[in-house]
Design an enzyme around this catalytic site. Structure first.
Site, PDB file in Angstrom:
ATOM      1  N   ASP A  48       0.822  -1.212   0.000  1.00 18.46           N
ATOM      2  CA  ASP A  48       0.000   0.000   0.000  1.00 18.46           C
ATOM      3  C   ASP A  48       0.864   1.274   0.000  1.00 18.46           C
ATOM      4  O   ASP A  48       0.711   2.150  -0.847  1.00 18.46           O
ATOM      5  CB  ASP A  48      -0.806   0.027   1.306  1.00 18.46           C
ATOM      6  CG  ASP A  48      -2.293  -0.019   1.085  1.00 18.46           C
ATOM      7  OD1 ASP A  48      -2.743   0.368   0.013  1.00 18.46           O
ATOM      8  OD2 ASP A  48      -2.996  -0.441   2.025  1.00 18.46           O
ATOM      9  N   GLU A  71      -5.102   7.616  -0.104  1.00 17.70           N
ATOM     10  CA  GLU A  71      -5.616   6.937   1.093  1.00 17.70           C
ATOM     11  C   GLU A  71      -4.593   6.933   2.237  1.00 17.70           C
ATOM     12  O   GLU A  71      -4.960   7.025   3.402  1.00 17.70           O
ATOM     13  CB  GLU A  71      -6.017   5.496   0.749  1.00 17.70           C
ATOM     14  CG  GLU A  71      -6.661   4.811   1.945  1.00 17.70           C
ATOM     15  CD  GLU A  71      -7.283   3.457   1.651  1.00 17.70           C
ATOM     16  OE1 GLU A  71      -6.943   2.834   0.632  1.00 17.70           O
ATOM     17  OE2 GLU A  71      -8.105   3.029   2.468  1.00 17.70           O
ATOM     18  N   ASP A 294     -12.631   5.295  -3.485  1.00 23.25           N
ATOM     19  CA  ASP A 294     -13.267   4.001  -3.736  1.00 23.25           C
ATOM     20  C   ASP A 294     -14.300   4.068  -4.863  1.00 23.25           C
ATOM     21  O   ASP A 294     -14.822   3.028  -5.274  1.00 23.25           O
ATOM     22  CB  ASP A 294     -13.953   3.481  -2.462  1.00 23.25           C
ATOM     23  CG  ASP A 294     -12.962   2.883  -1.468  1.00 23.25           C
ATOM     24  OD1 ASP A 294     -11.882   2.441  -1.905  1.00 23.25           O
ATOM     25  OD2 ASP A 294     -13.263   2.862  -0.256  1.00 23.25           O
TER      26      ASP A 294
HETATM   27  N1  PPS Z   1     -18.004  -0.436   6.906  1.00 23.95           N
HETATM   28  C1  PPS Z   1     -17.724  -0.222   5.633  1.00 23.95           C
HETATM   29  N2  PPS Z   1     -18.708   0.039   4.769  1.00 23.95           N
HETATM   30  C2  PPS Z   1     -18.452   0.239   3.471  1.00 23.95           C
HETATM   31  N3  PPS Z   1     -17.218   0.198   2.941  1.00 23.95           N
HETATM   32  C3  PPS Z   1     -16.199  -0.058   3.773  1.00 23.95           C
HETATM   33  C4  PPS Z   1     -16.387  -0.279   5.126  1.00 23.95           C
HETATM   34  N4  PPS Z   1     -15.175  -0.521   5.676  1.00 23.95           N
HETATM   35  C5  PPS Z   1     -14.271  -0.409   4.702  1.00 23.95           C
HETATM   36  N5  PPS Z   1     -14.887  -0.129   3.540  1.00 23.95           N
HETATM   37  C6  PPS Z   1     -14.269   0.138   2.232  1.00 23.95           C
HETATM   38  O1  PPS Z   1     -14.526  -0.946   1.356  1.00 23.95           O
HETATM   39  C7  PPS Z   1     -13.408  -1.068   0.505  1.00 23.95           C
HETATM   40  C8  PPS Z   1     -13.365  -2.427  -0.083  1.00 23.95           C
HETATM   41  O2  PPS Z   1     -14.636  -2.677  -0.578  1.00 23.95           O
HETATM   42  P1  PPS Z   1     -14.920  -3.810  -1.564  1.00 23.95           P
HETATM   43  O3  PPS Z   1     -15.915  -3.362  -2.551  1.00 23.95           O
HETATM   44  O4  PPS Z   1     -13.644  -4.294  -2.108  1.00 23.95           O
HETATM   45  O5  PPS Z   1     -15.542  -4.887  -0.710  1.00 23.95           O
HETATM   46  S1  PPS Z   1     -14.840  -6.125  -0.163  1.00 23.95           S
HETATM   47  O6  PPS Z   1     -13.414  -6.101  -0.362  1.00 23.95           O
HETATM   48  O7  PPS Z   1     -15.478  -7.268  -0.769  1.00 23.95           O
HETATM   49  O8  PPS Z   1     -15.101  -6.023   1.221  1.00 23.95           O
HETATM   50  C9  PPS Z   1     -12.249  -0.781   1.390  1.00 23.95           C
HETATM   51  O9  PPS Z   1     -11.207  -0.313   0.608  1.00 23.95           O
HETATM   52  P2  PPS Z   1      -9.702  -0.711   0.962  1.00 23.95           P
HETATM   53  O10 PPS Z   1      -9.479  -0.250   2.383  1.00 23.95           O
HETATM   54  O11 PPS Z   1      -8.958   0.106  -0.025  1.00 23.95           O
HETATM   55  O12 PPS Z   1      -9.561  -2.179   0.796  1.00 23.95           O
HETATM   56  C10 PPS Z   1     -12.802   0.311   2.329  1.00 23.95           C
HETATM   57  O13 PPS Z   1     -12.516   1.602   1.871  1.00 23.95           O
HETATM   58 MG    MG Z   2     -10.454   1.168  -1.105  1.00 21.15          MG
END
Ligand code: PPS
Ligand code: MG
Length: 355
Positions: A48, A71, A294
């Site tokens: 990252d 990020e 995102d």
């Molecule tokens: N509680 C909650 N609600 C909604 N979204 C959240 C939540 N927590 C985290 N995130 C964000 O979700 C990103 C990853 O989402 P995805 O679409 O890849 O879903 S998943 O990986 O299947 O969980 C993830 O991105 P990355 O941190 O870059 O992986 C987060 O930004």
């Molecule tokens: Mg993300």
């Protein structure tokens, strides 16, 4: 490639490609390696930080006046020497590779050379912009779908250029996405480029032949509701998957949903993978604010491939609010033929939790 934002496209594509090479190598060497203890997140942490260092270093040299909403920030690296050394080494490995002039890379972007730790940490920290409604700004998620990355599943390196709160350019690198959706076991690594008014295109993430630089235009298929398949998160904590199931029932969608981590979902939807047709991301509860990085590049991929992205009330996403979007709104991305019907179904169920 369109003339509009052509140098921005070149820079963003090169930066995302270099970062994806780095994350792929971290995965192969550290995640797959037998030394990794279950639950150890350190490979994703180094990947990252170093991916953000690579992309920001390139953006900073190519467009010194553009702010970046990234990020990560470098504070953990300032106090953790071991982590810092690993990040600096990895970033320099990716940056020092000599410029591929044939692919449009230029030495003035800070590539073909090594950088000191201070420069690289400062580059990471250049991602601290607060965002806003006016001017040019980039937004970066160096590894979107961190859980997918660790599982060997889907993840994406995501970069977008916004001008006056509108996404004008979106570039997404998906190292684990099959290049050809009809051969899921074939070559992996797809790169997606969307330019406002000029469409969404796919090209190989890791080109080997000059023919690999051909951009393939993407068009979302026009599907009826009965043909739809939902695309949704893998993680239950990130989206209201139970609500998705109820909406599918209301709409008469019988296909089981496809679950995929990261903004690779937007890319898969834009090219019509597996009869995709709708990406639903409704909040699981009150309070979470979706992050700008995102959704900015992914939403342009869909719009330029002929689809619609809105919040769950049908409003377009507002990228002028800062580092996050508004509270509790969810995202509905779908083809034009079905988008309105999906919104109706959500409304009919009284919205989703927190909406
Ligand atoms: N509680 C909650 N609600 C909604 N979204 C959240 C939540 N927590 C985290 N995130 C964000 O979700 C990103 C990853 O989402 P995805 O679409 O890849 O879903 S998943 O990986 O299947 O969980 C993830 O991105 P990355 O941190 O870059 O992986 C987060 O930004
Ligand atoms: Mg993300």
């Amino acid at each position: 490639m369109s003339d509009y934002l052509s140098s921005e496209q070149n820079v963003a594509v090169a930066a995302v490609r270099r970062a994806c090479k780095l994350t792929t190598s971290v995965f192969n060497n550290l995640v797959k390696g037998e030394t990794l203890v279950k639950g150890d997140k350190s490979p994703v942490t180094v990947a990252d930080f170093s991916a953000q260092a690579v992309i920001n270093t390139i953006l900073l040299r190519a467009f010194p006046h553009d702010p970046i909403i990234g990020e990560e920030d470098a504070s953990d690296l300032r106090t953790n020497e071991l982590l810092r050394t690993r990040v600096v080494d990895l970033a320099n490995e990716a940056l020092s590779e000599k410029p591929n002039v044939e692919a449009g890379e230029e030495p003035s972007w800070g590539i073909g050379q090594k950088w000191g730790a201070d420069d690289l940490l400062a580059a990471i920290d250049k991602g601290n912009y607060e965002g806003g409604r006016s001017g040019r700004m980039w937004t970066l998620d160096p590894i979107d779908g961190t859980k997918g990355f660790l599982r060997g599943g889907q993840y994406a390196v995501c970069l977008a250029l916004l001008v006056d709160a509108r996404v004008e350019l979106g570039v997404i690198g998906c190292p684990n996405l099959p290049l050809d959706p009809s051969s899921p076991d074939g070559a992996r690594g797809a790169l997606f480029v969307a330019v406002r008014g000029h469409g969404t295109h796919q090209l190989p993430l890791f080109p080997t032949l000059s023919a690999d630089h051909t951009h393939i235009p993407l068009r979302m298929p026009t599907l009826a509701l009965s043909q739809l398949r939902f695309l949704e998160s893998v993680e239950k904590a990130h989206a209201a998957l139970d609500t998705n199931a109820r909406i599918a029932e209301v709409l008469g969608v019988t296909e089981a949903p496809a679950r995929m981590d990261s903004q690779a979902k937007y890319a898969a939807l834009a090219r019509g993978d597996g009869n995709g047709g709708v990406y639903l991301r409704l909040p699981t509860g009150v309070g979470y604010r979706e992050k700008i990085w995102d959704h900015a590049p992914g939403s342009l991929l869909i719009e330029e491939a002929g689809g619609i992205v809105s919040d769950s009330r049908g409003q377009s996403l507002d990228f002028g609010l800062g580092r996050t979007l508004g509270e509790n709104f969810g995202v509905v991305a779908a083809g034009k033929a079905v988008h309105a019907q999906i919104l109706e179904a959500i409304k009919g169920l009284g919205g989703a939790p927190g909406i």
